[in-house]
Each structure stands twice: as C-alpha cells, then as structure tokens.
Design a protein around this motif. Structure first.
Motif, PDB file in Angstrom:
ATOM      1  N   ASN A   1       2.407   6.702  -6.941  1.00  0.00           N
ATOM      2  CA  ASN A   1       1.416   7.658  -7.421  1.00  0.00           C
ATOM      3  C   ASN A   1       1.902   9.099  -7.236  1.00  0.00           C
ATOM      4  OD1 ASN A   1      -1.369   8.273  -8.397  1.00  0.00           O
ATOM      5  ND2 ASN A   1      -1.580   9.171  -6.359  1.00  0.00           N
ATOM      6  N   GLU A   2       2.583   9.329  -6.111  1.00  0.00           N
ATOM      7  CA  GLU A   2       3.116  10.651  -5.830  1.00  0.00           C
ATOM      8  C   GLU A   2       4.330  10.994  -6.710  1.00  0.00           C
ATOM      9  OE1 GLU A   2       1.854  10.820  -1.068  1.00  0.00           O
ATOM     10  OE2 GLU A   2       3.826  10.090  -1.669  1.00  0.00           O
TER      11      GLU A   2
ATOM     12  N   ASN B   1       0.832  -1.214   0.000  1.00  0.00           N
ATOM     13  CA  ASN B   1       0.000   0.000   0.000  1.00  0.00           C
ATOM     14  C   ASN B   1       0.861   1.256   0.000  1.00  0.00           C
ATOM     15  OD1 ASN B   1      -2.396  -1.443  -0.009  1.00  0.00           O
ATOM     16  ND2 ASN B   1      -2.633  -1.405   2.218  1.00  0.00           N
ATOM     17  N   ARG B   2       1.941   1.219   0.771  1.00  0.00           N
ATOM     18  CA  ARG B   2       2.823   2.392   0.831  1.00  0.00           C
ATOM     19  C   ARG B   2       3.545   2.591  -0.497  1.00  0.00           C
ATOM     20  NH1 ARG B   2       2.980   7.282   1.680  1.00  0.00           N
ATOM     21  NH2 ARG B   2       5.013   8.182   2.162  1.00  0.00           N
TER      22      ARG B   2
ATOM     23  N   THR C   1       1.189   4.201  -2.973  1.00  0.00           N
ATOM     24  CA  THR C   1       1.018   5.624  -2.673  1.00  0.00           C
ATOM     25  C   THR C   1       2.206   6.435  -3.160  1.00  0.00           C
ATOM     26  OG1 THR C   1      -0.335   5.144  -0.710  1.00  0.00           O
ATOM     27  CG2 THR C   1       0.697   7.320  -0.822  1.00  0.00           C
TER      28      THR C   1
END
Length: 205
Positions: A199-200, A192-193, A196
């Motif tokens: 995506n950033e 999950n990290r 994220t």
C-alpha cells in the motif's frame, strides 16, 4: 544439480518439464532473487546522480540487495532439495509397526523442513520490499529506473505469494500443534506487513 545456476534456457526447460523439481517453490524464490537484483541495479544507477547523503543510503541498500539476491537464489535450490527429502521420506518401508512409526516421523520432519524454506523466502522477500520502500524517495534523482523499481516491487509480491502457497502446501500435512500455531501466527504477521508495504509502495506502480 543446482537450480537455477546453469544456462537459463536449460533451467527453463527443466522448469517446464514433467519433473516435480524445479517447481513453483523454486520459481518463487528465484523471482525474489531477481527482484533483489533489480533493486541493486536501481541503487547502482541512481547513486551516480545522487547527493552524498542519499548516495550513502543507496550504497548500503545495494549491498543489502546483493546479499538478499544470493540468499533467495540459495533458497531456490534448497526448495528442490527439501521436496526431494519429503519424497524420500515417503519411500521408507511401512510393513511393520515400528517401520510405520519411523516413517511417519521422517515424513513429518521432512514436511517441516520443506515448509521452512518458503517461510524463509517470505521473510527475505519482505525485507526486499522494506528496502525498496527505504530508497523510494531517491528515484527523483533518476526517473529512468522507475519502471525497473516497479518491476522489483511486482516480482517481490509474486515471490512472496508463491512462497506463501508453498508454505500452505506443506502446512496442511503437519501434525505438530506447536509448529502449526507458531507458523500460523508468523504467516499472518508477514501477510499483514506485506499488505502495508504494498500500500505504501503503490504510487510507484
């Protein structure tokens, strides 16, 4: 033998041979080490044209990437050693009942050790991505290294996914329910990290 601290062509010949080691786990950690090295290169180039405040950040990041590169290089060798430990555990005698029990314990211990190496790789590569995110705004001071920055992201992503595959390869054979539950939880959080962070960082690709 150390993998890959040797002439690169020799390492690639070994990687491409029919031998089980070095293999995918080793290559994944090595990809992470290269990502770290590229991150350091980016920092060391940009710092020359950066204001004092950003230069301080980049100097710290450069030291961090150097540390991660060495850590992941070490993990690439440990992956080979862990695989060999599993294979050696399977070679233990299994004629008598006591031998079977001891052999099973050794196999399980070796499998957990073999899973722990790429799990550490996932953590280290995630820290690569975290640090790359932290210095992303500094690219404006020298856009010549934007492609190198992007490759560092992509290598980190590949390294993470490769380590994940190797965690799963050992995970399926582990019987300790506590280890299974703990690992499943951490792997989910790491994935999950990573999603994220990617995506950033997508605008840099």
């Amino acid at each position: 033998m150390k993998y890959p601290p040797m002439p690169l062509q020799k390492y690639l010949d070994l990687l491409g041979s029919s031998n089980a080691v070095p293999g995918g786990g080793n290559a994944s950690a090595f990809a992470g080490a290269m990502a770290s090295a590229l991150g350091k290169m980016v920092c060391d180039i940009i710092i020359k044209k950066s204001p004092a405040e950003q230069a301080k950040l980049l100097k710290k990041a450069s030291g961090f990437f150097r540390k991660k590169s060495r850590e992941l290089l070490s993990l690439s060798e440990k992956d080979c050693l862990a695989y060999e430990s599993v294979m050696n555990a399977y070679k233990n005698p299994k004629e008598m009942e006591k031998e079977k029990t001891l052999r099973s314990k050794k196999i399980q211990s070796a499998l957990i050790g073999a899973m722990d190496v790429p799990l550490k790789g996932m953590r280290a590569v995630l820290e690569n991505l975290e640090c790359l995110k932290g210095i992303g705004d500094c690219l404006k001071f020298n856009l010549n290294v934007k492609s190198d920055f992007g490759v560092a992201i992509l290598l980190s992503q590949s390294a993470f996914n490769g380590c994940l595959m190797n965690v799963n390869a050992n995970f399926v054979s582990i019987k300790d329910k506590a280890v299974i539950a703990k690992t499943e939880k951490e792997v989910k959080e790491l994935i999950n990290r990573q999603n994220t962070l990617l995506n950033e960082l997508k605008d840099y690709l």
